[in-house]
Design a protein around this motif. Structure first.
Motif, PDB file in Angstrom:
ATOM      1  N   THR A   5       0.863  -1.185   0.000  1.00 34.42           N
ATOM      2  CA  THR A   5       0.000   0.000   0.000  1.00 34.42           C
ATOM      3  C   THR A   5       0.892   1.225   0.000  1.00 34.42           C
ATOM      4  O   THR A   5       1.697   1.410   0.915  1.00 34.42           O
ATOM      5  CB  THR A   5      -0.873   0.024   1.268  1.00 34.42           C
ATOM      6  OG1 THR A   5      -1.410  -1.257   1.452  1.00 34.42           O
ATOM      7  CG2 THR A   5      -1.977   1.060   1.168  1.00 34.42           C
ATOM      8  N   HIS A  32       1.733   5.372   0.082  1.00 36.85           N
ATOM      9  CA  HIS A  32       1.288   6.477   0.941  1.00 36.85           C
ATOM     10  C   HIS A  32       0.051   7.158   0.363  1.00 36.85           C
ATOM     11  O   HIS A  32      -0.925   7.415   1.078  1.00 36.85           O
ATOM     12  CB  HIS A  32       2.455   7.467   1.071  1.00 36.85           C
ATOM     13  CG  HIS A  32       2.106   8.687   1.857  1.00 36.85           C
ATOM     14  ND1 HIS A  32       2.142   8.699   3.233  1.00 36.85           N
ATOM     15  CD2 HIS A  32       1.668   9.905   1.474  1.00 36.85           C
ATOM     16  CE1 HIS A  32       1.752   9.904   3.646  1.00 36.85           C
ATOM     17  NE2 HIS A  32       1.464  10.650   2.599  1.00 36.85           N
ATOM     18  N   HIS A  33       0.093   7.402  -0.946  1.00 41.09           N
ATOM     19  CA  HIS A  33      -0.998   8.123  -1.600  1.00 41.09           C
ATOM     20  C   HIS A  33      -2.307   7.335  -1.505  1.00 41.09           C
ATOM     21  O   HIS A  33      -3.366   7.888  -1.182  1.00 41.09           O
ATOM     22  CB  HIS A  33      -0.638   8.362  -3.072  1.00 41.09           C
ATOM     23  CG  HIS A  33      -1.724   9.033  -3.833  1.00 41.09           C
ATOM     24  ND1 HIS A  33      -2.038  10.360  -3.672  1.00 41.09           N
ATOM     25  CD2 HIS A  33      -2.615   8.539  -4.733  1.00 41.09           C
ATOM     26  CE1 HIS A  33      -3.060  10.667  -4.456  1.00 41.09           C
ATOM     27  NE2 HIS A  33      -3.435   9.575  -5.113  1.00 41.09           N
ATOM     28  N   GLU A  34      -2.194   6.024  -1.751  1.00 43.22           N
ATOM     29  CA  GLU A  34      -3.378   5.156  -1.715  1.00 43.22           C
ATOM     30  C   GLU A  34      -3.989   5.131  -0.311  1.00 43.22           C
ATOM     31  O   GLU A  34      -5.205   5.215  -0.140  1.00 43.22           O
ATOM     32  CB  GLU A  34      -2.945   3.744  -2.133  1.00 43.22           C
ATOM     33  CG  GLU A  34      -4.070   2.866  -2.640  1.00 43.22           C
ATOM     34  CD  GLU A  34      -3.540   1.484  -3.044  1.00 43.22           C
ATOM     35  OE1 GLU A  34      -4.241   0.511  -2.795  1.00 43.22           O
ATOM     36  OE2 GLU A  34      -2.401   1.419  -3.565  1.00 43.22           O
ATOM     37  N   LEU A  94      -3.635   7.392   2.069  1.00 46.88           N
ATOM     38  CA  LEU A  94      -4.221   8.697   2.382  1.00 46.88           C
ATOM     39  C   LEU A  94      -5.592   8.826   1.719  1.00 46.88           C
ATOM     40  O   LEU A  94      -6.563   9.286   2.332  1.00 46.88           O
ATOM     41  CB  LEU A  94      -3.285   9.816   1.890  1.00 46.88           C
ATOM     42  CG  LEU A  94      -3.816  11.235   2.090  1.00 46.88           C
ATOM     43  CD1 LEU A  94      -3.903  11.572   3.576  1.00 46.88           C
ATOM     44  CD2 LEU A  94      -2.931  12.249   1.375  1.00 46.88           C
ATOM     45  N   GLU A  95      -5.668   8.361   0.475  1.00 44.39           N
ATOM     46  CA  GLU A  95      -6.925   8.464  -0.276  1.00 44.39           C
ATOM     47  C   GLU A  95      -8.026   7.644   0.404  1.00 44.39           C
ATOM     48  O   GLU A  95      -9.165   8.108   0.555  1.00 44.39           O
ATOM     49  CB  GLU A  95      -6.685   7.970  -1.717  1.00 44.39           C
ATOM     50  CG  GLU A  95      -7.816   8.211  -2.693  1.00 44.39           C
ATOM     51  CD  GLU A  95      -8.217   9.682  -2.814  1.00 44.39           C
ATOM     52  OE1 GLU A  95      -9.388   9.909  -3.168  1.00 44.39           O
ATOM     53  OE2 GLU A  95      -7.404  10.586  -2.536  1.00 44.39           O
ATOM     54  N   ASN A  96      -7.687   6.443   0.849  1.00 48.81           N
ATOM     55  CA  ASN A  96      -8.670   5.602   1.545  1.00 48.81           C
ATOM     56  C   ASN A  96      -9.153   6.254   2.837  1.00 48.81           C
ATOM     57  O   ASN A  96     -10.347   6.256   3.132  1.00 48.81           O
ATOM     58  CB  ASN A  96      -8.073   4.231   1.870  1.00 48.81           C
ATOM     59  CG  ASN A  96      -7.917   3.386   0.614  1.00 48.81           C
ATOM     60  OD1 ASN A  96      -8.539   3.673  -0.405  1.00 48.81           O
ATOM     61  ND2 ASN A  96      -7.087   2.377   0.676  1.00 48.81           N
ATOM     62  N   ARG A 135      -9.057   9.416   3.568  1.00 47.95           N
ATOM     63  CA  ARG A 135      -9.789  10.649   3.240  1.00 47.95           C
ATOM     64  C   ARG A 135     -11.241  10.300   2.863  1.00 47.95           C
ATOM     65  O   ARG A 135     -12.180  10.950   3.305  1.00 47.95           O
ATOM     66  CB  ARG A 135      -9.090  11.341   2.060  1.00 47.95           C
ATOM     67  CG  ARG A 135      -9.360  12.827   1.943  1.00 47.95           C
ATOM     68  CD  ARG A 135      -8.598  13.414   0.769  1.00 47.95           C
ATOM     69  NE  ARG A 135      -9.038  12.819  -0.500  1.00 47.95           N
ATOM     70  CZ  ARG A 135     -10.104  13.222  -1.166  1.00 47.95           C
ATOM     71  NH1 ARG A 135     -10.835  14.207  -0.706  1.00 47.95           N
ATOM     72  NH2 ARG A 135     -10.436  12.647  -2.294  1.00 47.95           N
ATOM     73  N   LEU A 136     -11.380   9.224   2.070  1.00 41.98           N
ATOM     74  CA  LEU A 136     -12.725   8.798   1.661  1.00 41.98           C
ATOM     75  C   LEU A 136     -13.559   8.377   2.865  1.00 41.98           C
ATOM     76  O   LEU A 136     -14.736   8.693   2.972  1.00 41.98           O
ATOM     77  CB  LEU A 136     -12.634   7.625   0.670  1.00 41.98           C
ATOM     78  CG  LEU A 136     -12.280   7.985  -0.757  1.00 41.98           C
ATOM     79  CD1 LEU A 136     -12.083   6.714  -1.579  1.00 41.98           C
ATOM     80  CD2 LEU A 136     -13.376   8.831  -1.393  1.00 41.98           C
ATOM     81  N   GLU A 137     -12.883   7.680   3.794  1.00 39.95           N
ATOM     82  CA  GLU A 137     -13.561   7.218   5.009  1.00 39.95           C
ATOM     83  C   GLU A 137     -14.054   8.411   5.828  1.00 39.95           C
ATOM     84  O   GLU A 137     -15.173   8.415   6.330  1.00 39.95           O
ATOM     85  CB  GLU A 137     -12.558   6.412   5.832  1.00 39.95           C
ATOM     86  CG  GLU A 137     -13.151   5.203   6.533  1.00 39.95           C
ATOM     87  CD  GLU A 137     -12.052   4.342   7.093  1.00 39.95           C
ATOM     88  OE1 GLU A 137     -11.905   4.365   8.321  1.00 39.95           O
ATOM     89  OE2 GLU A 137     -11.335   3.687   6.304  1.00 39.95           O
ATOM     90  N   ARG A 177     -14.678  11.397   4.700  1.00 38.23           N
ATOM     91  CA  ARG A 177     -15.713  12.148   3.968  1.00 38.23           C
ATOM     92  C   ARG A 177     -17.068  11.449   4.019  1.00 38.23           C
ATOM     93  O   ARG A 177     -18.110  12.108   3.978  1.00 38.23           O
ATOM     94  CB  ARG A 177     -15.291  12.272   2.488  1.00 38.23           C
ATOM     95  CG  ARG A 177     -14.749  13.634   2.120  1.00 38.23           C
ATOM     96  CD  ARG A 177     -14.241  13.581   0.705  1.00 38.23           C
ATOM     97  NE  ARG A 177     -15.325  13.344  -0.261  1.00 38.23           N
ATOM     98  CZ  ARG A 177     -16.012  14.298  -0.850  1.00 38.23           C
ATOM     99  NH1 ARG A 177     -15.753  15.556  -0.584  1.00 38.23           N
ATOM    100  NH2 ARG A 177     -16.941  14.005  -1.726  1.00 38.23           N
TER     101      ARG A 177
END
Lengths: 112, 348
Positions: free
Chosen positions: A5, A7-9, A11-13, A15-17, A19
């Motif tokens: 995994t 870092h970007h992936e 962070l994106e997960n 962030r989605l959680e 939101r």
């Protein structure tokens, strides 16, 4: 960090959680005033809560099936549109969710 | 609005059937509103490229449809092999293949039992299990490869290149015109193409398997039953027809707007299949006794299995003939539609 995994992936997960829960609140709040899907999507985007329709419409259907929203098809500008509004149950839940949100927000502000 | 219609049809393929119409109406309204707003902004009708860009932003139609489903079923063996977007199609293809295989196997076992042959529960169970493993492995492998491709390239999808995209932003009630994979649709569903490719690949593997080991077809009766010589003549032709159908499905996967091509090829292949079945029917004997067979009970078994084959072949002729007539009618209807559309264009 879990292997495979980046870092970007990650962070994106996260962030989605973060939101996801806020989106329900934003949608309920925006639907105090009756709107149809497209204008709702625009309103949310203008307020900095951009949401694609692949997320918005399933969410609206779910909230409606939970009794928090009511909808009806109506003609406007010679087009049939589905208008959504907060149901009486939705109003009660929104009020409770908003106070919960304020509590979380002030706790976090105190911690940060 | 041909592009929008194509997009909605692709979404429709994966939607829950009881909510399909309602979701499509709403989605159509949303996208139309966005297109109208954009057209008002640029003060002209949108170009095809601009419409494509809006639709592209709405995302892969299969992934979009999957978000509306409540089941979100997947197939995972350690890791996810088939995601929620493909799962309904996977189940459809697997059920069709297994159903067809079990009908064939069931008919043969029934014929054996009727003929007074001893058929043990173990033999039936072993045969069923074998079919299950073969079909499950092949179909799962093909779908997991498709899933891998989709996961790696979520944005690689296309709406085809329809001829004559209409740019009028009229207010026709699209919802009523949307038919998911309708027979007279102007577009071949990509999942129809994928399903045909998978089902045909499995059929070819199975056919080859039956040739190599008749146990796959006859079960324990393979020790005293053999396929008649006519099958060695027709199986290569069946394989060629299946390959041609796979080639057709591959072409329609790339060019879903080539409806006329699909209709013509399917008509020709259907006619070929009908001739082939009639040829097989003419052989009058489809199963023969194997080596070491000679008892009266075995002769009766062969007779009953041949009668079962006769019934299946007669039914196949009837089904094929009806399909052929339907396809000819469809082609004629499409031709008339095209002719009337050309005459309207000429008048305009």
């Amino acid at each position: 960090m879990a292997p495979g995994t980046n870092h970007h992936e990650l962070l994106e997960n996260l962030r989605l959680e973060l939101r996801r829960g806020s989106l329900v609140l934003a949608v309920l709040f925006a639907l105090r005033k009756e709107q149809y899907g497209y204008t709702l999507r625009k309103t949310l985007a203008e307020q900095g809560m951009a949401i694609d329709e692949g997320t918005l419409y399933p969410l609206l259907r779910r909230l409606e099936s939970q009794g928090l929203l009511a909808s009806e098809w109506r003609e406007e500008d010679k087009r049939n549109k589905r208008f959504y509004r907060l149901s009486p149950d939705g109003k009660v839940i929104l009020k409770q969710l908003l106070s919960e949100w304020q509590r979380i927000s002030s706790s976090l502000n105190g911690m940060l | 609005m041909q592009l929008l219609e194509n997009y909605l049809k692709a979404v429709a393929d994966g939607l829950p059937p009881d909510e399909r119409e309602d979701i499509l109406r709403e989605l159509s309204e949303d996208i139309r509103s966005e297109m109208d707003e954009k057209a008002a902004e640029v003060q002209r009708p949108l170009s095809e490229a601009e419409q494509r860009e809006i639709l592209r932003r709405h995302g892969n139609p299969l992934l979009l449809a999957a978000r509306y489903r409540h089941d979100n079923r997947t197939l995972s063996l350690g890791r996810e092999l088939i995601g929620p977007a493909l799962f309904p199609f996977y189940v459809r293809v697997l059920s069709f293949n297994l159903g067809l295989t079990f009908v064939i196997i069931g008919s043969i076992f029934t014929a054996l039992i009727v003929a007074g042959q001893r058929v043990s529960v173990g033999a039936v169970a072993w045969n069923v299990l074998l079919q299950l493993v073969i079909q499950f492995s092949v179909v799962t492998l093909i779908f997991s490869l498709i899933q891998k491709h989709m996961s790696k390239n979520p944005d690689r999808w296309d709406l085809g290149a329809p001829r004559g995209v209409h740019l009028d932003l009229g207010y026709a009630k699209l919802g009523k015109n949307v038919r998911a994979g309708g027979r007279d649709s102007a577009w071949v569903s990509r999942f129809e193409s994928i399903s045909i490719l998978v089902a045909s690949a499995v059929a070819l593997v199975w056919l080859r398997g039956v040739q190599l080991d008749p146990f796959l077809l006859f079960g324990p009766a393979a020790s005293f039953l053999k396929l008649a010589p006519v099958w060695s003549q027709v199986i290569p032709v069946i394989a060629v027809l299946t390959f041609l159908e796979m080639a057709r499905a591959s072409i329609n996967f790339v060019r879903p707007d080539w409806m006329r091509f699909r209709n013509i090829v399917q008509l020709l292949l259907g006619a070929g299949a009908l001739v082939l079945i009639l040829f097989v029917l003419n052989a009058r004997s489809w199963v023969i006794p194997g080596e070491g067979a000679g008892t009266e009970i075995l002769r009766r078994t062969v007779q009953i299995v041949n009668t079962a084959f006769l019934c299946v072949l007669v039914a196949a002729v009837a089904i094929n003939a009806v399909q052929l007539v339907t396809r000819i009618n469809r082609l004629r209807r499409a031709g008339r539609k095209q002719a009337s559309a050309s005459s309207v264009d000429a008048v305009c």
